[in-house]
Design an enzyme around this catalytic site. Structure first.
Site, PDB file in Angstrom:
ATOM      1  N   SER A 184       7.808   8.666   3.682  1.00  0.00           N
ATOM      2  CA  SER A 184       7.770   9.960   4.422  1.00  0.00           C
ATOM      3  C   SER A 184       8.726  10.574   3.978  1.00  0.00           C
ATOM      4  O   SER A 184       9.122  11.935   4.211  1.00  0.00           O
ATOM      5  CB  SER A 184       7.510   9.889   6.001  1.00  0.00           C
ATOM      6  OG  SER A 184       8.439   8.916   6.644  1.00  0.00           O
ATOM      7  N   HIS A 212       0.887   8.946   5.810  1.00  0.00           N
ATOM      8  CA  HIS A 212       0.997  10.195   4.793  1.00  0.00           C
ATOM      9  C   HIS A 212       0.086  10.018   3.395  1.00  0.00           C
ATOM     10  O   HIS A 212       0.209  10.902   2.363  1.00  0.00           O
ATOM     11  CB  HIS A 212       2.257  10.385   4.338  1.00  0.00           C
ATOM     12  CG  HIS A 212       3.191  10.805   5.144  1.00  0.00           C
ATOM     13  ND1 HIS A 212       3.343  12.003   5.776  1.00  0.00           N
ATOM     14  CD2 HIS A 212       3.881  10.103   6.304  1.00  0.00           C
ATOM     15  CE1 HIS A 212       4.054  12.116   6.989  1.00  0.00           C
ATOM     16  NE2 HIS A 212       4.639  10.996   7.127  1.00  0.00           N
ATOM     17  N   LYS A 243      -1.721  13.741  11.294  1.00  0.00           N
ATOM     18  CA  LYS A 243      -1.101  14.387  10.078  1.00  0.00           C
ATOM     19  C   LYS A 243      -2.215  15.273   9.301  1.00  0.00           C
ATOM     20  O   LYS A 243      -2.381  16.250   9.889  1.00  0.00           O
ATOM     21  CB  LYS A 243      -0.370  13.397   9.423  1.00  0.00           C
ATOM     22  CG  LYS A 243       0.870  13.067  10.181  1.00  0.00           C
ATOM     23  CD  LYS A 243       1.962  11.993   9.590  1.00  0.00           C
ATOM     24  CE  LYS A 243       3.130  11.527  10.387  1.00  0.00           C
ATOM     25  NZ  LYS A 243       3.365  10.315  10.406  1.00  0.00           N
TER      26      LYS A 243
HETATM   27  C1  LIG Z   1       4.259   9.756  11.167  1.00  0.00           C
HETATM   28  C2  LIG Z   1       3.931   8.075  11.095  1.00  0.00           C
HETATM   29  C3  LIG Z   1       3.557   7.462  12.152  1.00  0.00           C
HETATM   30  C4  LIG Z   1       3.166   7.475  13.448  1.00  0.00           C
HETATM   31  O1  LIG Z   1       2.321   8.358  13.498  1.00  0.00           O
HETATM   32  P1  LIG Z   1       1.909   9.113  14.928  1.00  0.00           P
HETATM   33  O2  LIG Z   1       0.522   9.293  14.925  1.00  0.00           O
HETATM   34  O3  LIG Z   1       2.554  10.326  14.780  1.00  0.00           O
HETATM   35  O4  LIG Z   1       2.443   8.387  16.073  1.00  0.00           O
HETATM   36  C5  LIG Z   1       3.324   5.921  11.494  1.00  0.00           C
HETATM   37  N1  LIG Z   1       3.606   5.564  10.154  1.00  0.00           N
HETATM   38  C6  LIG Z   1       4.243   6.476   9.402  1.00  0.00           C
HETATM   39  C7  LIG Z   1       4.544   5.967   7.995  1.00  0.00           C
HETATM   40  C8  LIG Z   1       4.245   7.745   9.777  1.00  0.00           C
HETATM   41  O5  LIG Z   1       4.732   8.671   8.839  1.00  0.00           O
END
Ligand SMILES: *Cc1c(COP(=O)(O)O)cnc(C)c1O
Length: 395
Positions: A184, A212, A243
Site C-alpha cells: 500500500s 489493494h 477499499k
Molecule cells: C487497509 C488494509 C488492511 C485493513 O483493512 P480494513 O478493512 O481497512 O481494516 C489490511 N491489509 C492491507 C494490506 C491494507 O491495506
C-alpha cells in the site's frame, strides 16, 4: 479541567512529533469521500481515497443499503454465531465466493480484524510464519498474536524467502508464507507465482492479503490471485470490504473446511458483533455491479495509466508502482510534508507518507487514482504538481 497524570506523557510525545516536523493535523471532510471533496470548507481534488471504483456514493448502492436497514434494522445486535447469521449475511458470502472464484468466503468486521483473527487461528506452537518485511500492520499484529515462530524475508526477494525455507522448514510442523499482494505504500506487486511454487516445493501454506488488489487487478477486479491465474492454489486469500468495495468489513477466501474452522475459532468472529445490515446490503449490490460490468475497473486503469505517464514524463520518481497507488518519492521527511502542504494550498489533496511508515529518506506523497476522477481533474493535479515541483526545486 483535568489533572490526569497521563496528559504530560501525551504532551511530551506530541511535542516531539512537532519538533521533528512529522506532526500532521487531521483534515475534516464535509461529505462523501469522492474524487472532489469539501475539506475545511474548500473544494479539493482528492488523491487520498481508497474508493478505487468510485462506488462509495453510488445511488444504487445507497438504495440497497437503505433497503437492508428497512428490513434488518441498523445493527447486528450479536456476534455471528450467537444470533446474527442472517440470510443476507450468507448471501453476501456466497456472492463474494463466486466473485473471487473460491470455494468459500468468511466475512469479519474489517480487514484488520480479519488478519488479526485468522493468523492466530490457523497457526499454532511448533509452526513457522514467514512474512515479507513490508507487510501490513494488521499482518504484523496477527503474527504477534500467533504462538508460531516468525521469520522475515526481504521485500519481494524470492532468494531470501527460499533461504529461510531451506534452513527452517524441516524444524516445523506447518509453515505459512504470508504477503500483501499489492503493497500500500509503493503500489508494487508480490510475485505470487514464484511464492506458490516455493510453497509447493517446501510444503508450505500461502496467505495473500489482497486489500489493494481486489477491485483493481484480475478479470473484472477479481484480485491478484485471479490476475496470476492462481485460483484455488493459494490457501488463504484475505480481502477487505473497505477499499475498492468501499463499505466496511474484511474477508478470507479459501476452502470450505477453512471457513468451518474459522467460524468456530477466529476470536473476532466469536467475541465481536458483526457488520451491520446497511453494510451487507451495500456489499451485495457492489459485488453484483462488479460481476455485471467491468466498466469501472477499465476506467480505473485508463485513469491510472494516464496519470502515471504524465507524472513520470515530468521527471517525478514514482518508484516501482504497478497499480493505481502511485508514490511520488521526494526523500527527506519534512520536504515530503511540505510538498503535500503546498499541493493542498493549491487544492490537491495527496497525503505525505514518511518514516516510520516508510524507510527514512523515502518520504513521499502518495497518490491514489480512482475510476471517478475526470480527465480535467487529473490534468489540474498535474498542473499543480508541476508548479509545486518547480517551486521546491524537485523538477
Ligand atoms: C487497509 C488494509 C488492511 C485493513 O483493512 P480494513 O478493512 O481497512 O481494516 C489490511 N491489509 C492491507 C494490506 C491494507 O491495506
Amino acid at each position: 479541567m483535568s489533572n490526569r497524570s497521563s496528559i504530560q506523557f501525551f504532551e511530551e510525545k506530541i511535542q516531539d512529533l512537532k519538533s521533528k516536523g512529522t506532526y500532521k493535523e487531521l483534515p475534516v471532510l464535509q461529505g462523501a469521500n469522492d474524487a472532489e471533496i469539501l475539506l475545511n470548507g474548500k473544494k479539493v481534488i482528492n488523491l487520498c481515497s481508497n474508493n478505487y471504483l468510485g462506488l462509495v456514493n453510488h445511488p444504487k448502492v445507497k438504495k440497497a443499503s437503505i433497503e437492508a436497514i428497512e428490513k434488518y434494522g441498523v445493527g447486528a445486535s450479536s456476534a455471528r454465531n450467537i444470533i446474527a447469521n442472517t440470510d443476507l449475511y450468507e448471501k453476501m458470502e456466497s456472492l463474494l465466493a463466486e466473485f473471487k472464484r473460491e470455494e468459500a468466503v468468511l466475512v469479519s468486521q474489517s480487514g484488520f480484524n480479519c488478519n488479526i483473527g485468522t493468523i492466530p487461528a490457523i497457526t499454532e506452537k511448533g509452526d513457522l510464519i514467514i512474512s515479507d518485511e513490508l507487510n501490513h500492520a494488521s499482518i504484523i499484529d496477527g503474527i504477534r498474536l500467533s504462538k508460531a515462530d516468525k521469520k522475515i524475508y526481504d521485500h519481494l526477494d524470492m532468494d531470501s524467502l527460499e533461504k529461510i525455507l531451506k534452513e527452517n522448514r524441516k524444524n516445523y510442523k506447518k509453515t505459512l508464507i504470508i504477503t500483501d499482494s499489492v503493497f500500500s505504500m509503493d503500489g508494487d506487486i508480490a510475485p505470487l507465482p514464484e511464492i506458490v511454487e516455493l510453497a509447493k516445493q517446501y510444503d508450505a501454506m500461502t496467505y495473500v492479503d489482497d486489500a489493494h488488489g481486489t477491485g483493481i487487478l484480475g478479470e473484472g477486479g477479481r484480485g491478484t490471485v485471479d490476475y496470476f491465474g492462481l485460483n484455488g492454489q493459494v490457501d488463504f486469500t484475505m480481502g477487505t470490504l473497505s477499499k475498492a468495495i468501499p463499505v466496511i468489513g474484511g474477508y478470507i477466501a479459501g476452502s470450505k473446511a477453512m471457513k468451518e474452522w474459522l467460524l468456530r475459532n477466529a476470536r473476532p468472529i466469536l467475541f465481536s458483533t458483526c457488520i451491520p445490515p446497511a453494510a451487507i446490503g451495500a456489499v451485495i449490490k457492489i459485488t453484483e455491479l462488479m460481476m455485471d460490468s467491468t466498466e469501472q475497473v477499465d476506467k480505473l486503469w485508463e485513469n491510472t495509466n494516464y496519470f502515471k505517464e504524465k507524472l513520470s514524463g515530468l521527471g517525478f520518481n514514482i518508484g516501482n508502482s504497478k497499480t493505481p497507488i502511485i508514490p511520488v518519492i521526494i526523500g527527506e521527511e519534512d520536504k515530503a510534508v511540505d510538498f503535500s502542504n503546498k499541493l493542498l494550498e493549491n487544492r490537491v489533496l495527496a497525503s505525505s507518507i514518511i518514516f516510520p511508515v516508510v524507510p527514512r529518506g523515502t518520504g513521499r506523497v502518495r497518490c491514489i487514482v480512482t475510476a471517478e476522477h475526470t480527465k480535467e481533474q487529473l490534468d489540474k493535479c498535474i498542473e499543480v504538481f508541476t508548479k509545486v515541483g518547480k517551486e521546491m526545486d524537485i523538477l
